[in-house]
Design an enzyme around this catalytic site. Sequence first.
Site, PDB file in Angstrom:
ATOM      1  N   PHE A 103      57.850  50.225  28.157  1.00  0.00           N
ATOM      2  CA  PHE A 103      57.561  49.646  27.838  1.00  0.00           C
ATOM      3  C   PHE A 103      56.900  49.191  29.931  1.00  0.00           C
ATOM      4  O   PHE A 103      57.816  48.683  30.771  1.00  0.00           O
ATOM      5  CB  PHE A 103      57.971  48.470  27.233  1.00  0.00           C
ATOM      6  CG  PHE A 103      57.381  46.819  27.369  1.00  0.00           C
ATOM      7  CD1 PHE A 103      56.374  46.984  26.587  1.00  0.00           C
ATOM      8  CD2 PHE A 103      57.467  45.722  28.156  1.00  0.00           C
ATOM      9  CE1 PHE A 103      55.485  45.688  26.409  1.00  0.00           C
ATOM     10  CE2 PHE A 103      56.418  44.603  27.897  1.00  0.00           C
ATOM     11  CZ  PHE A 103      54.991  44.595  27.136  1.00  0.00           C
ATOM     12  N   ASP A 141      49.721  54.415  23.738  1.00  0.00           N
ATOM     13  CA  ASP A 141      51.041  54.142  23.086  1.00  0.00           C
ATOM     14  C   ASP A 141      50.930  54.700  21.865  1.00  0.00           C
ATOM     15  O   ASP A 141      50.492  56.882  22.152  1.00  0.00           O
ATOM     16  CB  ASP A 141      51.692  53.178  23.038  1.00  0.00           C
ATOM     17  CG  ASP A 141      53.205  52.734  22.684  1.00  0.00           C
ATOM     18  OD1 ASP A 141      53.777  53.002  23.290  1.00  0.00           O
ATOM     19  OD2 ASP A 141      53.419  51.973  22.033  1.00  0.00           O
ATOM     20  N   GLU A 179      40.421  51.823  27.675  1.00  0.00           N
ATOM     21  CA  GLU A 179      40.979  50.766  27.004  1.00  0.00           C
ATOM     22  C   GLU A 179      42.438  50.952  28.423  1.00  0.00           C
ATOM     23  O   GLU A 179      42.257  51.765  29.931  1.00  0.00           O
ATOM     24  CB  GLU A 179      42.258  52.597  26.349  1.00  0.00           C
ATOM     25  CG  GLU A 179      42.145  52.035  24.138  1.00  0.00           C
ATOM     26  CD  GLU A 179      43.125  50.784  24.557  1.00  0.00           C
ATOM     27  OE1 GLU A 179      43.275  49.967  24.889  1.00  0.00           O
ATOM     28  OE2 GLU A 179      42.415  50.518  23.155  1.00  0.00           O
ATOM     29  N   ASP A 180      43.218  50.217  28.024  1.00  0.00           N
ATOM     30  CA  ASP A 180      44.343  50.058  29.238  1.00  0.00           C
ATOM     31  C   ASP A 180      45.560  51.114  28.929  1.00  0.00           C
ATOM     32  O   ASP A 180      46.291  51.535  30.110  1.00  0.00           O
ATOM     33  CB  ASP A 180      45.194  48.370  29.409  1.00  0.00           C
ATOM     34  CG  ASP A 180      45.510  48.456  27.884  1.00  0.00           C
ATOM     35  OD1 ASP A 180      45.395  49.031  26.880  1.00  0.00           O
ATOM     36  OD2 ASP A 180      45.943  46.744  27.041  1.00  0.00           O
ATOM     37  N   ARG A 219      49.952  39.557  33.079  1.00  0.00           N
ATOM     38  CA  ARG A 219      48.639  40.771  33.109  1.00  0.00           C
ATOM     39  C   ARG A 219      47.776  40.527  34.311  1.00  0.00           C
ATOM     40  O   ARG A 219      47.450  41.291  35.269  1.00  0.00           O
ATOM     41  CB  ARG A 219      47.882  40.261  32.785  1.00  0.00           C
ATOM     42  CG  ARG A 219      48.238  40.571  31.211  1.00  0.00           C
ATOM     43  CD  ARG A 219      46.953  39.793  29.851  1.00  0.00           C
ATOM     44  NE  ARG A 219      47.378  39.457  28.572  1.00  0.00           N
ATOM     45  CZ  ARG A 219      47.306  40.547  27.874  1.00  0.00           C
ATOM     46  NH1 ARG A 219      46.753  42.194  28.448  1.00  0.00           N
ATOM     47  NH2 ARG A 219      47.627  40.011  26.747  1.00  0.00           N
TER      48      ARG A 219
HETATM   49  P1  IMP Z   1      48.793  51.393  20.179  1.00  0.00           P
HETATM   50  O1  IMP Z   1      48.076  51.094  18.679  1.00  0.00           O
HETATM   51  O2  IMP Z   1      49.939  51.554  19.709  1.00  0.00           O
HETATM   52  O3  IMP Z   1      48.085  53.087  21.089  1.00  0.00           O
HETATM   53  O4  IMP Z   1      49.600  50.676  21.355  1.00  0.00           O
HETATM   54  C1  IMP Z   1      47.997  50.435  22.192  1.00  0.00           C
HETATM   55  C2  IMP Z   1      47.986  49.224  22.873  1.00  0.00           C
HETATM   56  O5  IMP Z   1      49.572  48.220  22.536  1.00  0.00           O
HETATM   57  C3  IMP Z   1      47.560  48.640  24.016  1.00  0.00           C
HETATM   58  O6  IMP Z   1      46.277  48.657  23.652  1.00  0.00           O
HETATM   59  C4  IMP Z   1      48.114  47.053  24.409  1.00  0.00           C
HETATM   60  O7  IMP Z   1      47.371  46.482  24.406  1.00  0.00           O
HETATM   61  C5  IMP Z   1      49.783  47.233  23.866  1.00  0.00           C
HETATM   62  N1  IMP Z   1      50.684  48.192  24.393  1.00  0.00           N
HETATM   63  C6  IMP Z   1      51.096  49.621  24.184  1.00  0.00           C
HETATM   64  N2  IMP Z   1      52.005  49.938  25.461  1.00  0.00           N
HETATM   65  C7  IMP Z   1      52.087  49.045  25.825  1.00  0.00           C
HETATM   66  C8  IMP Z   1      53.707  48.491  27.146  1.00  0.00           C
HETATM   67  O8  IMP Z   1      53.830  49.271  27.328  1.00  0.00           O
HETATM   68  N3  IMP Z   1      53.415  47.338  27.717  1.00  0.00           N
HETATM   69  C9  IMP Z   1      51.860  46.628  27.311  1.00  0.00           C
HETATM   70  N4  IMP Z   1      51.508  46.776  26.190  1.00  0.00           N
HETATM   71  C10 IMP Z   1      51.305  48.130  25.907  1.00  0.00           C
HETATM   72 MG    MG Z   2      45.186  47.022  24.673  1.00  0.00          MG
END
Ligand code: IMP
Ligand code: MG
Length: 200
Positions: free
Chosen positions: A177, A128, A124-125, A190
Site C-alpha cells: 500500500f 491494482d 489513472e493514479d 494526497r
Molecule cells: P483496483 O480497482 O483494484 O485496480 O484499484 C484501483 C484504485 O484503488 C486506484 O485508482 C486507487 O484509487 C486505489 N488504490 C489501489 N492501490 C492503492 C494504494 O496502494 N494506495 C492508495 N490507493 C490505492
Molecule cells: Mg483511483
Amino acid sequence: MRTKISYYFHIFAGVLYSKNMGMKEIQILDKRFREFIPEHTIQERINELASQINKDYAGKEVICIGVLNGAFIFAADLFRKIEFKARITFIKLASYAGTSSSGEVKELIGWNEDLKDKSVIIIEDIVDTGVTLEHTVDNLIIRDAREIKIVTFLLKPGAYKKDIHIDYVGFEIPNDFVVGYGLDYNGEGRNLPSVYTLIL
Ligand code: IMP
Ligand code: MG
C-alpha cells in the site's frame, strides 16, 4: 544559544541521515510510511512519459479522462506537458476502503462528454487489481470511443488480474500500500509530493 544550535543540528542531521538511508518516515493516522519514490524521480519519469506520449500522438486530437480522486495530481502534471491538441475531463470512482480494494466500483461523478469516435487516453493514479480500470474501459467501449489508451502513474503487476493492455506505466511497484502524489490513506496524504510505502 548553544543548546538551540545543537538542537537544530541534530534535527538537521536526523533528516539528512534518514534521507541518505532512504528512510524518511511519516505518520498518517494510525500507520507509518517510508519514502519510496522521491519527488524528483517522479518528475523525471513524467517528463519521459510525456515525451513518449507526445511522439505517439503528434498531430492527433485526444480527450484525456482523469480518474478522480487519486489521479488529479498526476493528470495535472502530465497534461501540462502534452503538446498535441487535447481536452481533459474527469470521472470519479471509488473502490478502496482503508488499505484494500473493496472489489466493487462506485461511480460518484459520471460521464458527460460525447466520446463517440474519439481518441481517448485514460489517466489513472494506480492500477491494482484492475477492477476500476476495467470498469472505465467498459464504459468507453459502450460510449463508442474509437481508440482507447491507458496511462497509469503506478502499476502493481503482482495484484493485476485483468488482461487489458496498459500502454504507459510510470512505475511498477510491489504489492504494498502506498500514499502520496494524489494517492490517499483514508483521505489523507494526497498532498505529499513523494510516494510513501506502508511499513508493516
Ligand atoms: P483496483 O480497482 O483494484 O485496480 O484499484 C484501483 C484504485 O484503488 C486506484 O485508482 C486507487 O484509487 C486505489 N488504490 C489501489 N492501490 C492503492 C494504494 O496502494 N494506495 C492508495 N490507493 C490505492
Ligand atoms: Mg483511483
